[in-house]
Design an enzyme around this catalytic site. Sequence first.
Site, PDB file in Angstrom:
ATOM      1  N   ASP A  17       0.792  -1.066  -0.006  1.00 49.52           N
ATOM      2  CA  ASP A  17      -0.026  -0.013  -0.038  1.00 49.52           C
ATOM      3  C   ASP A  17       0.871   1.106   0.016  1.00 49.52           C
ATOM      4  OD1 ASP A  17      -2.569   1.339   0.523  1.00 49.52           O
ATOM      5  OD2 ASP A  17      -1.941   2.127   2.253  1.00 49.52           O
ATOM      6  N   GLU A  31       1.552  -0.305  -5.288  1.00 53.12           N
ATOM      7  CA  GLU A  31       0.548   0.835  -5.630  1.00 53.12           C
ATOM      8  C   GLU A  31       1.210   2.306  -5.870  1.00 53.12           C
ATOM      9  OE1 GLU A  31      -1.595   2.668  -2.579  1.00 53.12           O
ATOM     10  OE2 GLU A  31      -3.392   2.823  -3.820  1.00 53.12           O
TER      11      GLU A  31
END
Length: 495
Positions: free
Chosen positions: A210, A246
């Site tokens: 993330d 990401e």
Amino acid sequence: MKKVVILFLLVSLLFGCAPKKEVTNKNGSVYYEIFVASFHDSDGDGVGDLNGIIEKLDYLQDLGVSGIWLMPIHPSNTYHKYDVLDYMAIDESYGTIEDFKALVQEAKKHNIDIIIDLVLNHTSSKHPWFKEAKDAVMNDACDTTNKCEYYHFSKSIKKGYTRIHDQLFYEAVFWSEMPDLNLANQDVRKEIEGIVDFWLDLGVKGFRLDAPYHYFDHNTGLNNEFLAWLTTYVKSKREDAFMVGEVWADQQTVLNHFESGLDSFFDFASSNTDGRIVSALRSKNGHVLSQYLADYYNAIKNINAEAISSIFLSNHDQGRSAAFFLDEQQRKLAASIYLLAPAIPFVYYGEEIGMLGSGRDENKRLAMVWGEGKDTKSPKDADYAGEFNSSVKEQLKDKNSLLNHYKKVIQLRNQYLDIQNVKIQAYLFKNKHLCAIEYIQGDKTVMVVHNLSGETIVDELTGYRIVDQVVLSKKATIQQDQLTIAPYSTVILNK
Ligand code: CA
């Protein structure tokens, strides 16, 4: 004796010499993203859970996916769980560590790997590390035994900082309750090693990282140093681990992060309502899309020969992709394009049945519509006003459903496409509405052709024969070096 030998040879020819090709996710098989709370509830409390996923493994295997990305599963104070309280536990509402072990085991029996969301940019403000650090800083008691250096404190206000009092602030870029970790700190890295060990020991295949773009405030060099360190560590523990990051930024920035050696990054430029795929469907320009997909694949390979892009239509932070398209035919074509692209496809749960949802984040994470009468609850603050009535149960029975289209296309991908050991190039037909990519392996070439237009197209093609196709209306044919392909259809050829 001779007969036995001949029989043995025959059996060997039938089975031994043609072993089922082992599906390895890094090689491009399909992943499926799950928001656990909304996927499937197993115990009647309305909240999706790990056992609920176990109950749906047959469904996922039948769909053809061979990897699952679980959005955060750790204890947390929010419904989305990106504010982690304990990296080595499972949120009570999702189940237990024993349930997780069972999920990994059962998934393995279904030839499905599990990767989990690893949220390293920040913790919850209620994480014991932050509480300890904040107490020590506030009491001017920082020393080597407490966790002051785990976070970024400042005596003056800075951009992205949250106030404790007039002379004390901490960095929390996303939200005041999610303080940013100091990832340059060696003790924090030791903690991360422990977390990685813990989950690899439980059998995860790897991690979805993330927000790595925010690790060091958009500093690609520092981000890459950390990602390289993490990659080296994870691979030293599990050689075939898979990690995808990401970096929600422009394409060049994403490309620059491939220099870290991480296996994959999401291709945000292809996703969303203004992304490459949707734009190509609107303009019907297949040339531009095939050139983009091939060029991007090759640009990545030039940086890291082992790396591959991860492609998707939309994820939990974007509106549901079904609404991007004019009709069901376009939805099907968009799926065919990205599921047969030279990248690792990530299907967002519910996308395969065309679920809807946009606006606030909760609306993008609504409960999966199984059609079993006791469906899982959506997040409580969801306020999506649109209706969606077509369930998995109904679509499984309808051979022309979006769900059955996904199954068919994923099966084609698994059967025909190798995206790791190939040379990828765009094939430009005379008609620019055709989007075509060649997958070249030695003297064998597989080509995927999509018709982006609403018209039947006839175009010149020599040397290829049709091996399989996705028929939406009429079957594609090749006659006298002319390929005829129906609107929005896809054909797989080889030579
Ligand atoms: Ca439950």
